[in-house]
Design an enzyme around this catalytic site. Structure first.
Site, short mmCIF file in Angstrom:
data_model
loop_
_atom_site.label_atom_id
_atom_site.label_comp_id
_atom_site.label_asym_id
_atom_site.label_seq_id
_atom_site.Cartn_x
_atom_site.Cartn_y
_atom_site.Cartn_z
N CYS A 148 146.57 101.76 74.93
CA CYS A 148 147.55 101.01 74.11
C CYS A 148 147.59 99.74 75.15
CB CYS A 148 148.83 101.36 73.77
SG CYS A 148 149.96 101.60 75.04
N HIS B 89 153.86 107.10 78.45
CA HIS B 89 152.61 107.73 77.79
C HIS B 89 151.75 108.37 78.67
CE1 HIS B 89 152.41 104.31 74.48
NE2 HIS B 89 153.47 105.03 74.48
N GLU C 249 148.70 107.89 79.78
CA GLU C 249 147.83 107.05 80.78
C GLU C 249 148.98 106.37 81.89
OE1 GLU C 249 146.14 107.05 76.84
OE2 GLU C 249 147.97 106.75 77.23
N CYS D 144 149.52 100.59 78.41
CA CYS D 144 148.93 101.36 79.31
C CYS D 144 147.54 100.56 79.76
CB CYS D 144 148.45 102.65 78.49
SG CYS D 144 149.77 103.78 78.18
#
Length: 162
Positions: free
Chosen positions: A90, A60, A62, A93
């Site tokens: 999320c 991801h 992040e 992350c």
């Protein structure tokens, strides 16, 4: 809420949205994130790299940004750092932000608004667990600011999850 933020914070949020747009244009999921150190310098900026079949589901935006910043700055250098992201982090992350020493998270699109955009799309099975709740379980505080500029942040997602 956004009117009380320094203009540079809003600029960083908008940059995370631009990274999300670029990520989508490059064929990946429309998410972007950057890490700014305590002096206000951008030290890492990434789009998402988790789109199947070639992407890695742990990549991801992040995760990529906080990992790169942590490698560059080290534990002490992460003190006072901020993660700016186009969407609320999320669970995965949020954990990465916590473990790498991020002190502040500023996000645009809420997890709830993202779910409205993605629905039950198999490439984004979102958790209904806000990052504030994840951070509240930790042993050190992380300031959270958001959602901000949700309509701007939603734009890169429009038509993507159909």
């Amino acid at each position: 809420m956004s009117s009380s933020l320094p203009p540079e914070d809003l600029a960083h949020v908008r940059e995370s949205i631009r990274l999300a747009e670029r990520s989508r244009a490059e064929g990946s999921h429309p998410f972007g994130a950057l890490v700014v150190d305590a002096r206000g310098k951008v030290v890492a900026a990434f789009g998402n790299n988790s789109l199947p079949p070639h992407g890695d589901p742990t990549q991801h935006a992040e995760m990529r940004a906080v990992a790169a910043a942590s490698r560059l700055l080290g534990a002490e250098g992460m003190t006072g750092s901020t993660l700016f992201t186009s969407a609320e982090p999320c669970v995965m992350c949020s954990g990465a932000a916590y473990w790498t020493g991020i002190d502040r998270v500023v996000y645009a699109l809420s997890e709830y608004r993202l779910l409205e955009l993605t629905g039950a799309h198999p490439e984004n099975p979102t958790f209904s667990l806000p990052c504030r709740e994840v951070f509240a379980r930790g042993q050190r505080p992380i300031e959270v600011v958001g959602p901000l500029l949700e309509d701007e942040a939603a734009a890169p997602h429009e038509g993507f999850w159909v």
